[in-house]
Enzyme design. Sequence first.
Site, mmCIF file in Angstrom:
data_model
loop_
_atom_site.group_PDB
_atom_site.id
_atom_site.type_symbol
_atom_site.label_atom_id
_atom_site.label_comp_id
_atom_site.label_asym_id
_atom_site.label_seq_id
_atom_site.Cartn_x
_atom_site.Cartn_y
_atom_site.Cartn_z
ATOM 1 N N ASP A 502 -5.128 -12.459 -16.766
ATOM 2 C CA ASP A 502 -6.103 -11.457 -16.354
ATOM 3 C C ASP A 502 -7.489 -11.784 -16.881
ATOM 4 O O ASP A 502 -8.498 -11.464 -16.255
ATOM 5 C CB ASP A 502 -5.681 -10.078 -16.852
ATOM 6 C CG ASP A 502 -5.564 -10.031 -18.374
ATOM 7 O OD1 ASP A 502 -5.081 -11.020 -18.958
ATOM 8 O OD2 ASP A 502 -5.940 -9.015 -18.977
ATOM 9 N N ARG A 506 -10.446 -12.051 -24.523
ATOM 10 C CA ARG A 506 -10.085 -11.011 -25.484
ATOM 11 C C ARG A 506 -8.624 -11.136 -25.902
ATOM 12 O O ARG A 506 -7.921 -12.079 -25.515
ATOM 13 C CB ARG A 506 -10.395 -9.634 -24.907
ATOM 14 C CG ARG A 506 -9.517 -9.234 -23.731
ATOM 15 C CD ARG A 506 -9.995 -7.917 -23.133
ATOM 16 N NE ARG A 506 -9.179 -7.499 -22.009
ATOM 17 C CZ ARG A 506 -9.648 -6.865 -20.945
ATOM 18 N NH1 ARG A 506 -10.934 -6.598 -20.851
ATOM 19 N NH2 ARG A 506 -8.838 -6.499 -19.961
ATOM 20 N N ASP A 507 -8.156 -10.176 -26.666
ATOM 21 C CA ASP A 507 -6.779 -10.211 -27.169
ATOM 22 C C ASP A 507 -5.812 -9.717 -26.095
ATOM 23 O O ASP A 507 -5.146 -8.704 -26.240
ATOM 24 C CB ASP A 507 -6.657 -9.367 -28.440
ATOM 25 C CG ASP A 507 -7.096 -7.923 -28.233
ATOM 26 O OD1 ASP A 507 -7.779 -7.643 -27.218
ATOM 27 O OD2 ASP A 507 -6.759 -7.069 -29.079
ATOM 28 N N GLU A 508 -5.745 -10.488 -25.006
ATOM 29 C CA GLU A 508 -4.855 -10.147 -23.893
ATOM 30 C C GLU A 508 -4.379 -11.436 -23.249
ATOM 31 O O GLU A 508 -3.335 -11.955 -23.602
ATOM 32 C CB GLU A 508 -5.575 -9.239 -22.899
ATOM 33 C CG GLU A 508 -4.637 -8.534 -21.936
ATOM 34 C CD GLU A 508 -5.280 -7.329 -21.288
ATOM 35 O OE1 GLU A 508 -4.632 -6.741 -20.412
ATOM 36 O OE2 GLU A 508 -6.418 -6.972 -21.638
ATOM 37 N N ASP A 515 -3.187 -8.573 -10.662
ATOM 38 C CA ASP A 515 -4.308 -9.470 -10.446
ATOM 39 C C ASP A 515 -3.886 -10.666 -9.600
ATOM 40 O O ASP A 515 -4.581 -11.076 -8.665
ATOM 41 C CB ASP A 515 -4.856 -9.960 -11.789
ATOM 42 C CG ASP A 515 -5.249 -8.813 -12.714
ATOM 43 O OD1 ASP A 515 -4.387 -7.957 -12.972
ATOM 44 O OD2 ASP A 515 -6.396 -8.787 -13.190
ATOM 45 N N TRP A 571 1.401 -3.986 -8.423
ATOM 46 C CA TRP A 571 1.575 -4.997 -9.465
ATOM 47 C C TRP A 571 2.910 -5.705 -9.243
ATOM 48 O O TRP A 571 2.956 -6.903 -9.006
ATOM 49 C CB TRP A 571 1.500 -4.337 -10.845
ATOM 50 C CG TRP A 571 0.123 -4.271 -11.416
ATOM 51 C CD1 TRP A 571 -0.335 -4.935 -12.519
ATOM 52 C CD2 TRP A 571 -0.995 -3.519 -10.928
ATOM 53 N NE1 TRP A 571 -1.665 -4.641 -12.738
ATOM 54 C CE2 TRP A 571 -2.100 -3.785 -11.771
ATOM 55 C CE3 TRP A 571 -1.196 -2.658 -9.852
ATOM 56 C CZ2 TRP A 571 -3.360 -3.211 -11.584
ATOM 57 C CZ3 TRP A 571 -2.445 -2.082 -9.648
ATOM 58 C CH2 TRP A 571 -3.508 -2.365 -10.502
ATOM 59 N N GLU A 782 -14.627 -7.982 -14.536
ATOM 60 C CA GLU A 782 -13.521 -7.031 -14.460
ATOM 61 C C GLU A 782 -13.966 -5.710 -13.839
ATOM 62 O O GLU A 782 -13.218 -5.076 -13.097
ATOM 63 C CB GLU A 782 -12.972 -6.781 -15.861
ATOM 64 C CG GLU A 782 -11.818 -5.806 -15.924
ATOM 65 C CD GLU A 782 -11.241 -5.681 -17.313
ATOM 66 O OE1 GLU A 782 -10.078 -5.258 -17.441
ATOM 67 O OE2 GLU A 782 -11.949 -6.011 -18.294
ATOM 68 N N HIS A 803 -12.706 -12.223 -14.857
ATOM 69 C CA HIS A 803 -11.529 -11.449 -14.470
ATOM 70 C C HIS A 803 -11.456 -11.523 -12.949
ATOM 71 O O HIS A 803 -12.189 -10.832 -12.267
ATOM 72 C CB HIS A 803 -11.738 -10.007 -14.932
ATOM 73 C CG HIS A 803 -10.495 -9.285 -15.300
ATOM 74 N ND1 HIS A 803 -10.122 -9.112 -16.615
ATOM 75 C CD2 HIS A 803 -9.562 -8.663 -14.567
ATOM 76 C CE1 HIS A 803 -9.000 -8.402 -16.667
ATOM 77 N NE2 HIS A 803 -8.637 -8.125 -15.428
#
Length: 937
Positions: A502, A506-508, A515, A571, A782, A803
């Site tokens: 995605d 960042r912390d992802e 997506d 999703w 995003e 994103h």
Amino acid sequence: MLGGLLRSVFPLSPMICLMGFFPSVSTSMLAYSGTTETTLKLVRLRTEYKENPLGIDIRKPRLSWEIQSDGRGVRQSAYQVRVARSEPDPRSARGILWDSGRVNSDESIHRTYEGPPLRTGQRYYWQVRVWDGSGTVSDWSAPAYWEVGLLEPSDWQADWIEPDLPEDVSKPGPVPMLRKAFRVNGAVERARAYVTSHGLYEMYLNGRRVGDQLFTPGWTSYKKRLQYETYDVTNLLKSGDNAAGALLGNGWYRGNLAWEGHRNIYGDRLALLMQIRITYQGGREEVILTDLSWKATTGPILLSEIYDGETYDARLEKVGWTMPGFEDAQWSGVKIANYGKDTLIAPAGPPVRKIEEVRAVRILRTPAGDTVFDMGQNMVGWVRLRAQGTAGTAVTLRHAEVLDKQGNFYTENLRAAKQTVRYTLRGGGVEIFEPHFTFQGFRYVAVDGYPGELTPESLTGIVIHSAISPSSEFETSNPLINQLQHNIIWGQKGNFLDVPTDCPQRDERLGWTGDAQVFSRTAAFNMDVAGFFTKWLKDVAADQYENGSVPYVIPDVLTRPNNPAAGSSAWADAAVIIPWTLYLSYGDKRILEEQYNSMAKWVEYMRKRAGGDYIWDGDFHFGDWLAFATTRSDYPGATTGKDFIATAFFAHSTDLLQRVALVLGKQDDAARYAELFSKIKSAFRREFVTETGRVAENTQTAYALALQFDLLPEDLRPLAAKRLAQEVRERKHLTTGFVGASYLCPVLSRYGYLDEAYLLLNREEYPSWLYPVKQGATTIWERWDGQKPDGSFQDKGMNSFNHYAYGAIGDWMYRVMAGIEIDPAAPGYKHILIQPQPGGGFSSVKASHQMMYGKVSSAWTIKDGSFELAVEVPANTRATVRLPKAELGKVSESGKALSEGDGIVSRQDGDSVVAEIASGSYRFAYAMSKPALSDSK
């Protein structure tokens, strides 16, 4: 040389007639004239989408080739494939293992090997030749090959080993180093290394890195599917003393993933599994294994984590540790680990590699006093540091996507991810450093502690992503749209890093299914993603729950014990939509076969959740994620009900599943799912549609889904489309989120509201696709307003500037602006629809797409009312060209009247001219007729 003329083409697909594009055309109507001799060349021989793959485990691999020709109307009428265990002599058929014989077929992609069973570790060479439409045979192609990996768990003789080192697995720590010395007893004819790990690894032989792949063995559902790599290490070995070494990083296996300090998801111990099979000259074989003879220690990599970056102290380097003769007496040992080998698989997709390098466009000093390199591009990878200074000097590199409105370094949107690299110099000369098991998403790099003067040569950006080759080019007369396309491409580069993430900063950085679903068609235009998605879809099936639900992210790292994440509509529908997209884009029927059970399980899950009224409500869904919202009292937002979206996707996936069942010959399933689709549509209309064509919440997303998925009665569709177009004209902007944005322009243009679609595309103010471009974006954001006009930022908790989801507009740009479209009845672009729809003030659009059969291109210009369209159609395909606002008698092709065109059958269809063409290059020109008044005026 290929002689003769093509006398007929394949019948026009009945799907086209069904879709209302064109009436059927008899093959007897089409004849070709021209040169009597045409050059013919067979190129791009591929095995399972790869050229000369090393280490595959598919027992009946599929073979594809491309026919290149300089003439028109070239098609294949038959082919012959032969396979041998050694490189074949083109003058002889000796040593042939399998010969298909002449196969009367025009298929040149995905031809299945049907020879004797493949053997572990064996290389197979293959060639192909083809016959043209007049029966003339080509020369044999140059040989290609595939090499088999390890087909059975018993082929693995090595043991899993773990470094026997003290460590605190609850937090990041030093990277283990493992080594083994061994002897090679003779001249090496051939050597292969088979390697995998728990965690990530880098392997070395005699001081040299093995392979150029990064982040091996990749990210899969590790407990069910763990990839291994095959390397040709023949040239890395030498007779006598040798040494092997490996670094082990935490990676996705046991490093931090997601939030709340979540780590050790797959296990808390790193491990290595490796064996090198050496074949000596003369045929003798020997295997070097991971076993108890290996040694382990730690060294200069004190920390290397995907989110946090890397800490490296060059003073702790162990010079020569991967070379023979290194003294390792003080190193610790290893332990044998009892892990199975039945989950080991060869990679289906491409590896991650270094793809390109980027130099800084400027070095600046921020108001807060930071020295910052601006790379000019939001990118994914790292920077190569070049420095010289005294031992112990520490250089710190921090990474960010944007500067704030004061021009200062901004990292709040990274959340807990540190994205920091620290390098301590060893001293004594120029030092060059790149990190190992981490990557950053960034445009700006803040440098602290650098010895001496910083220059553009001090830092070099290294762009990494899965090695998916570019497959298209797109350019228009509007520079802003060209920048938008640039941003879409770079968003895909940054987020297609082994899995479709995605965001990369960042912390992802997780494989969010929604997506990937909305972007998959655009992705298949931009790059060759067949292998990439094939690999990922197998993990979708592997991580799918027993009840059929699909987790939000794949691989699934968000599920907690006793709290499985239920599937969200749009999703989890990736399980159905993406396989269908691959089938259409690449003609890949096998992906439908392999994913069919997963697809059916998801549809059956939705059936159970919806219940007897076929309306899916009451469960959690993400809905139209990040849809436009405003504080205006008369228009509080563009919220589309989640039960509406869930039911719409329930219908859509059911519809696609019945189509898949038809393709696979599952007639009973097809009938069952067609009936289910009909019931869902009836329930949808009863629940969400009025008799005057008003849909649910009256949002753009609601109309787009209902019309895109054919959920409305035919008599209400024009009314609903009119309401959608009116809403767009009134707002003058889009109001959609992740779900609706991908369908909005396609629905408008499909129902004749092309002006409204172009209005949305060309809008420069917030909210729009071009607003970020005007703000200086180099990737897709995003949020529509990630950075606001006043320079402030959206919510720091969720505000990625890379994103790709909103980049799904790229699909419409290729299919409508350039006009390159797939005929669903002839998937893989066997029959191409070229139907550009000029508008929006554009004076030119050109695009090309490298497909399985070759390159198709469409390039049009408008000048002083004259329209020109240049078309290129690859050999062994055909195309239907629709020329807008044209009169049959006024169209020329390559300077001649269309009626005299070589190999063209044409006719008038309303205000358009339709031309049926075979392969070759064409140039159409005419004065456009005046456009009729549209309903949008």
